[in-house]
Enzyme design. Structure first.
Site, mmCIF file in Angstrom:
data_model
loop_
_atom_site.group_PDB
_atom_site.id
_atom_site.type_symbol
_atom_site.label_atom_id
_atom_site.label_comp_id
_atom_site.label_asym_id
_atom_site.label_seq_id
_atom_site.Cartn_x
_atom_site.Cartn_y
_atom_site.Cartn_z
ATOM 1 N N LYS A 267 0.843 -1.205 0.000
ATOM 2 C CA LYS A 267 0.000 0.000 0.000
ATOM 3 C C LYS A 267 0.876 1.252 0.000
ATOM 4 O O LYS A 267 0.586 2.228 -0.697
ATOM 5 C CB LYS A 267 -0.926 0.022 1.231
ATOM 6 C CG LYS A 267 -2.249 -0.690 1.017
ATOM 7 C CD LYS A 267 -3.270 0.234 0.375
ATOM 8 C CE LYS A 267 -4.361 -0.448 -0.441
ATOM 9 N NZ LYS A 267 -5.082 -1.498 0.219
ATOM 10 N N LYS B 108 -11.354 -5.310 -7.468
ATOM 11 C CA LYS B 108 -11.987 -4.202 -8.196
ATOM 12 C C LYS B 108 -10.978 -3.135 -8.580
ATOM 13 O O LYS B 108 -11.070 -2.521 -9.621
ATOM 14 C CB LYS B 108 -13.097 -3.593 -7.353
ATOM 15 C CG LYS B 108 -14.293 -4.490 -7.252
ATOM 16 C CD LYS B 108 -15.475 -3.780 -6.720
ATOM 17 C CE LYS B 108 -16.404 -3.416 -7.837
ATOM 18 N NZ LYS B 108 -17.776 -3.164 -7.377
ATOM 19 N N LYS C 205 -4.500 -11.215 -8.286
ATOM 20 C CA LYS C 205 -5.686 -11.541 -7.499
ATOM 21 C C LYS C 205 -6.883 -10.772 -8.056
ATOM 22 O O LYS C 205 -6.729 -9.608 -8.427
ATOM 23 C CB LYS C 205 -5.396 -11.095 -6.053
ATOM 24 C CG LYS C 205 -6.422 -11.426 -5.045
ATOM 25 C CD LYS C 205 -6.046 -10.800 -3.701
ATOM 26 C CE LYS C 205 -6.431 -9.338 -3.643
ATOM 27 N NZ LYS C 205 -6.525 -8.750 -2.310
#
Ligand code: TYM
Length: 326
Positions: free
Chosen positions: A112, A195, A192
């Site tokens: 992140k 969205k 993976k």
């Protein structure tokens, strides 16, 4: 007494088949034998500050999916994280027993931080602590999740062990529970399903949208022409067939026909889209019915918060006592 299950998911709006196969199908199954608590984690979603104007809409889209998938508000507690604010208090208390090094070495934090270098906020570092607070506020022993959440669960167990060591046995050590599809890859066949990568197939998509998405999926990268022998073991479309082809012998037949170049990728994808649309038809019907009764969904959300609140208050009191605050 029944054991307790807790799981959470970020309000990313309509759920995809990765969420379903990796987690939601276990949420539904576990309802029979456990006392289950499922939470839409809106505060966790703020760590990325994406789509905050759509947060309310996304929460409701997700709740529709959960209910249509078979989560039963009579049996389980379904609620929104921020509606039970005790979790934020517990997060602060747990942060006192969490060494910073445990958090900065978590792979998802590093990822992140790489993706949003302009916003490496404190909440991002504390993400697994808030997750731990989610779970232990309800003293859950079992946590159904996909494989990507295992590093967070490992931190949660470490925090629980530390807390119990210092203040005496208070929380059970939570155990992850995976499905037989712990990680579903997206239409790109590499990452993976997610969205944020736009590689997903939504559960609530129409049959036409589903077909269009599936037809755009990547298959065996080495197979250029239909006459080339294929390699099903590296093809994500073939992997997905395992979940949407009823007869498992058929999955082996598909693989053999692919290897022998008797079946093309287009045909294979068409069959997959048909399978997905067939399996999801009852879900989509239930979802359409729910969309027609928005008041019911509001009641489910309000009732879930009320029931979760009662358990949360009790645990927080005990934690404060143990920590010397009361
Ligand atoms: P989230 O919102 O990313 O995903 C929700 C659940 O879906 C699973 N999942 C997948 N499984 C297989 N293949 C995929 N492609 C796939 N994509 C998503 C996830 O593993 C997850 O189980 N941090 C959590 C939310 C959370 C939580 C918790 C979970 C907050 N507090 C406490 C358990 C317990 C998350 O972001 O999940």
């Amino acid at each position: 007494m029944k054991g307790r299950v807790f799981s959470g998911a970020r309000p990313t709006g309509r759920q995809h088949i990765g969420n379903y196969l990796g987690a939601i199908q276990n949420y539904v199954k576990l309802q029979q034998d456990y006392e289950c608590i499922y939470c839409i984690v809106d505060v966790h979603a703020l760590t990325t500050l994406e789509d905050t104007d759509k947060l309310q809409e996304n929460i409701r889209e997700m709740m529709h999916d959960w209910l249509a998938a078979g989560l039963d508000p009579q049996q389980s507690i379904l609620f929104v994280q921020s509606h039970v604010p005790q979790v934020m208090e517990l997060h602060t208390l747990l942060s006192m027993v969490t060494p910073l090094g445990w958090l900065t070495r978590v792979a998802t934090f590093k990822e992140k931080a790489r993706l949003q270098p302009e916003n490496i906020n404190y909440g991002l570092v504390g993400y697994p602590v808030l997750m731990t607070a989610d779970i232990v506020l309800y003293k859950a022993e079992t946590v159904p999740v996909g494989e990507d959440q295992l590093p967070h669960l490992e931190v949660a167990r470490e925090i629980v062990r530390r807390f119990n060591n210092i203040f005496g046995p208070t929380f059970p050590e939570p155990q992850a529970k995976l499905t037989d599809a712990p990680i579903i890859l997206g239409l790109d066949g590499v990452n993976k399903m997610s969205k944020s990568l736009n590689n997903e197939i939504e559960l609530a998509a129409s049959p036409e949208e589903t077909r269009e998405r599936v037809m755009g999926a990547f298959t065996d990268p080495e197979r250029k022409y239909r006459s080339d022998p294929g390699h099903p073991e590296v093809c994500n479309v073939w992997r997905l067939h395992h979940h949407f082809t009823k007869n498992h012998d058929q999955v082996d037949v598909i693989a053999q026909e692919c290897r022998d170049a008797l079946r093309g990728c287009v045909e294979c994808k068409e069959q997959l889209a048909e399978g997905i649309n067939r399996d999801l038809a009852p879900f989509r019907e239930r979802r359409a019915a729910l969309a027609a009764s928005p008041q019911y969904v509001e009641e489910v959300i309000a009732d879930g918060a009320r029931r979760a609140h009662a358990i949360a208050t009790e645990t927080l009191r005990e934690v404060k006592e143990r920590m010397g605050l009361i």
